[in-house]
Each structure stands twice: as structure tokens, then as C-alpha cells.
Design a protein around this motif. Sequence first.
Motif, PDB file in Angstrom:
ATOM      1  N   LEU A 186     -30.234  57.249  47.883  1.00  0.00           N
ATOM      2  CA  LEU A 186     -29.711  57.446  49.240  1.00  0.00           C
ATOM      3  C   LEU A 186     -29.901  56.200  50.091  1.00  0.00           C
ATOM      4  O   LEU A 186     -28.970  55.740  50.772  1.00  0.00           O
ATOM      5  N   PHE A 187     -31.090  55.612  50.048  1.00  0.00           N
ATOM      6  CA  PHE A 187     -31.366  54.429  50.858  1.00  0.00           C
ATOM      7  C   PHE A 187     -30.626  53.205  50.311  1.00  0.00           C
ATOM      8  O   PHE A 187     -30.212  52.323  51.086  1.00  0.00           O
ATOM      9  N   ASP A 188     -30.478  53.125  48.993  1.00  0.00           N
ATOM     10  CA  ASP A 188     -29.675  52.046  48.416  1.00  0.00           C
ATOM     11  C   ASP A 188     -28.239  52.110  48.939  1.00  0.00           C
ATOM     12  O   ASP A 188     -27.613  51.076  49.221  1.00  0.00           O
ATOM     13  N   LYS A 189     -27.709  53.331  49.064  1.00  0.00           N
ATOM     14  CA  LYS A 189     -26.332  53.509  49.568  1.00  0.00           C
ATOM     15  C   LYS A 189     -26.242  53.071  51.026  1.00  0.00           C
ATOM     16  O   LYS A 189     -25.260  52.410  51.427  1.00  0.00           O
ATOM     17  N   LEU A 190     -27.266  53.391  51.818  1.00  0.00           N
ATOM     18  CA  LEU A 190     -27.291  52.924  53.207  1.00  0.00           C
ATOM     19  C   LEU A 190     -27.259  51.401  53.266  1.00  0.00           C
ATOM     20  O   LEU A 190     -26.557  50.799  54.087  1.00  0.00           O
TER      21      LEU A 190
END
Length: 376
Positions: free
Chosen positions: A237-241
Amino acid sequence: MEYIEEYFRRGFTTNEMFDLLAVSHGVILSKRTLERCLSKKRFWRRKNKTDVVEVAAFIEQLETSGQCQGYRWMHQKCWLNGIVTDRETVRILLRLLDGEGVDLRSRNRLRRRVYHSCGPNYVWHIDGYDKLKPFGIAISGCIDGFSRKMIWVEAYKTNNDPKVIAGYFTDAVVNAGGCPSRIRLALGTENGHVAEMQRFLSENTDSAIFGPSTGNQRIEQWWLTLRSQCAQFWIELFDKLQEDGFFSDNFLDKSVIQFCFLQTIQEDINGIVSTWNDHRIRQVHNSRSPHGRPSILHAVPQLYGGRDYLQNVDLEKVEVCLEECVFKDFPCDEDVFYICVDLMSEHNLTLTNVFETVNLDITLRQLINNDLGINH
């Protein structure tokens, strides 16, 4: 009896309940009486099963790390949430609802090393987990070497402050009513206070063992569970952000992520710990460790050839340790916290699920950057 209801909900067998009631609570019942109590309360494992549609609806809640979990883990979660079903039903539903995830999980293989501990509280293994640290979320954990029961797993804005780690340790000592015989720690200044407190409380200068994280076998093995059952979801999720340009690895972006996600991640971890402590560890032929549920292995070790090594501690010494600890307060920098609270109130921002929290993170980040005159 409240204990019977709790243990049934946690999925324990009648024999396991019988042992726990006798050893942990001093409640002596015959197995027949216990079975009658269960029957009177309609606590049946093969009757009154939850409707399959309701089971499927629960399993389908895969918006967070639930999508990482296999059928045994999901079956335990069903029991903990009051859903009465069997493993085979859960396995079939997972195949239907998340066939791709089942195929991916089936390819994983773990190599297990031989480990042996004498009993619960003989060794506590303490270490930090840094896979979410690039995004501002630092995790600290402690596991009992014999039972594999998690003593604590805490997510916070730091796991480098020795006084914070000491706070986790001292809280655990207070809750346990004593300290372990020894602790195993990774090399690092963050563990210095814990080591000194362990030596101080146990009155044994050799009760704190240091070594590289890679050799801290018990906790390192559990981090694989945390990764597969929880952390992988948040990493992605944070990688996508970051890929979408909403995270730049700076102080402000980390603080906003901490403000938005820290509590949710801690709740997610708490669920993983609860499920882990009550799940059944299968027997491994080349292992010297007992098999069973960590919570029961920890509570009644004599049934598995061990004994409790908890060390009595002087309460005055515990008070001295507490004065040297720092405990969780603000999830992020205090100034950023109040700015975010004010912005949420001013713009009527709310959140109810993880995807709204993502939108909140993006919105707060943009509002603060606009106030600072930073263009992104």
C-alpha cells in the motif's frame, strides 16, 4: 462460567479447557461436568454452525492484510469472531473467493532450524522489525522461546529509543508478575536499557544475551509470519503511494502516514498476535520444541515437559525501572498531530476504512504542503 465461554470462543478443545481451568484458575471439574456446562450453554462445535453465507461474508473482508492469510489462520480468526465453522468450509470458501491468493501462498516453503528452550519465561527474544520503517512505522516485538507466545508486538514512530523499548519490557514484566530468566537481544543501543533492567530485576549479570539479529532465531522466524499475514499488505500500500507521488520519504510525509495509519496498523497487529497465540502449532519431526497452542504451552508447561521460569521481582525495583521508561503518546510529531487534527475539523474529514484513510493521508499531505507553499 466466563472462562469456559472465553476458551470455547478461542477454539480450545475440551481437554485444553479442562487443563487450563485446573492449573490457571484452580477450578476443578470432571470432564463430564465440563461437557455438561458446554452443552447447557449450547457451545457445540458440530451443531449450530454459522450459515455459510455469513462465513463467506466474514472471509470476504479482505480489504487489509486478511488477503495474505491461509485457511488455517482464517479458520482461527472465524472462531475468535464468534463464527462457528470448520476448516474444510473455510478452505473451500477461500479457494472460491481468493483463488489467486491461495495459489500464491501454496508456493511458499519455510526451512525450520532446530531450537530448544526449557520452559516458558526461560528466554524472551526481543528484536525490532524495520520493513515498514522507510514509511515511518517502526515495530518492536518479543516472543517467549518455549511456547512461542508473543509477549508484545508494538508499532510506533520509533523502535530506536532505548527508553521506549524499556517501556514495552517493563509493561510486560508488570503484566506477567515477574521477569524472564534471561532475554536474547540484538546488538544495538536501543536495547541497552532493557538489558540493564533485566540484570537489575533478575539480580543476574548473565541474564541478558546479545547477538546479531540473524541469530535471534525465534523472533526472526515470527517476523516471517508478520510479513505474510500483515506487513506485506501495508508495504504494498505504501509503495503504491510512493509510486503515485504521494510519499517522498521526508519528515512530513512520514508524520502524516504515522498520524493516519499507526493506530490501524497496531489494531491489525493485535489481531495477528491474538490469532497466533491461540492457533495450534503443528508437530514437526525434526524439532525439539513442543507442539500445541502458544497460549496453553505458556500457561500449563508441565503438560509438555517444561516448567515456568518466571523470576519474582521486587516491586520497588520495578518502580525504579518505570521511572526510566518512555511510553507511547502522540503517533507522530506533536506539532504535525495538532495540525492534522485541526485540518480534519476544519475540512470535515473523517475515515471509516483503510481506503478512506489513504484518501485522508493524501488530502492532509496536500493541505499542509499548500499551507507551507510547497508544490507537489
